[in-house]
Motif scaffolding. Structure first.
Motif, PDB file in Angstrom:
ATOM      1  N   GLU A  46      64.224   2.459  -9.888  1.00  0.00           N
ATOM      2  CA  GLU A  46      65.482   1.806 -10.229  1.00  0.00           C
ATOM      3  C   GLU A  46      66.488   1.992  -9.102  1.00  0.00           C
ATOM      4  OE1 GLU A  46      67.146   2.252 -14.181  1.00  0.00           O
ATOM      5  OE2 GLU A  46      65.351   3.334 -14.789  1.00  0.00           O
ATOM      6  N   HIS A 109      72.802   5.356 -16.749  1.00  0.00           N
ATOM      7  CA  HIS A 109      72.693   4.596 -17.996  1.00  0.00           C
ATOM      8  C   HIS A 109      73.528   5.306 -19.060  1.00  0.00           C
ATOM      9  CE1 HIS A 109      69.186   2.099 -16.734  1.00  0.00           C
ATOM     10  NE2 HIS A 109      68.802   3.180 -16.069  1.00  0.00           N
ATOM     11  N   HIS A 128      65.529   3.382 -17.583  1.00  0.00           N
ATOM     12  CA  HIS A 128      65.680   2.150 -18.369  1.00  0.00           C
ATOM     13  C   HIS A 128      64.978   2.254 -19.719  1.00  0.00           C
ATOM     14  CE1 HIS A 128      66.133  -2.465 -18.246  1.00  0.00           C
ATOM     15  NE2 HIS A 128      65.733  -2.146 -19.455  1.00  0.00           N
TER      16      HIS A 128
END
Length: 277
Positions: A46, A109, A128
């Motif tokens: 990511e 996140h 994720h």
């Protein structure tokens, strides 16, 4: 999609360097599975949030494992960067923590958020997949959060529930109100202790509306102490007396519930000690 693997995540796995393995062999995502098959998902790398500045202000960690991070946010710190708080929100501080620890995945996140002047527990997912899992729990209302709030007036009932619809006010982008055109909202509360002219409550939300506790408590005549928006004449605290004290969520990676607690912060504790009988 089961187990929190959304179509969006499947696309990222397929097109951005991830893998789907069935019994150890790379496979297409539309393969029909047989009883006993073992599926392994390899997430793609990511990219970090390049637009997020790094803050090296320390964070108070309540829980951390390879998939989740739970932080006790101080009052006065925004959860996410904004025009006014671009360099030192909780997200900036977590990014600084990830960099100091040298984590391979430094994309931030944030799963749950609190108002800037509300203190307490905030959940971050470390990748994720973990974020996708908790997003589904948020939608299903299975993440349980309990708050401590100091409200004006003495509440005699040991336990009560509020069922009132909440919507936007016409003259403010920020403020909410109880209105017939709003969405039904449910708040449950228990009396923890009574002060001469105030009450400490434990509050659980059964719906997730903006400012729900603040709006509901104002609507029943017991606004939060220090709430500049819904109790503007009270200046006995420098922020609304609201703290996210407990949260519980399910960790599917370890097959367990994670329960976190954050004690009452010093400003709310001092207020209670000052006014208690």
């Amino acid at each position: 999609m089961g187990y929190g693997i959304t179509r969006t995540l499947l696309k990222k796995i397929k097109y951005h360097g991830g893998q789907t393995l069935v019994n150890g062999e790379e496979s297409l995502v539309n393969r029909m599975l047989q009883t006993g098959d073992t599926v392994k998902v390899v997430l793609p790398p990511e990219p970090e949030n390049d637009h997020v500045d790094v803050s090296n202000v320390p964070i108070e960690i309540v829980h951390e494992d390879p998939n989740f991070l739970v932080v006790n946010k101080p009052a006065g710190v925004a959860s996410v960067p904004s025009h006014n708080y671009s360099a030192d929100s909780l997200v900036n501080r977590v990014k600084g923590y990830y960099q100091r620890r040298g984590y391979a995945n430094q994309k931030i996140h944030i799963v749950t958020r609190l108002d800037k002047d509300t203190s307490g527990l905030v959940i971050f997912a470390k990748h994720h997949f973990a974020h996708s899992v908790l997003d589904k729990q948020l939608k299903d209302r299975t993440i349980q959060k309990k708050y401590l709030a100091i409200v004006a007036g003495r509440i005699s009932s040991p336990h009560f529930e509020i069922y009132l619809p909440i919507g936007r006010t016409e003259d403010s982008f920020v403020k909410r109100q109880v209105t017939g055109s709003g969405k039904m909202s449910v708040t449950e509360a228990w009396t923890v202790c009574r002060l001469p002219h105030q009450t400490l409550l434990k509050v659980q939300l059964h719906t997730g509306r903006t400012h729900q506790i603040r709006v509901h408590m104002e609507a029943i005549g017991h606004p939060l102490i220090g709430d500049w928006l819904y109790n503007p004449d009270d200046h006995s605290m420098s922020r609304q007396a609201l703290h996210c004290a407990e949260l519980t969520f399910y960790d599917p990676f370890m097959g367990r519930n994670i329960h976190c607690e954050a004690p009452l912060p010093n400003d709310m504790k001092s207020y209670i000690n000052l006014y208690k009988l």
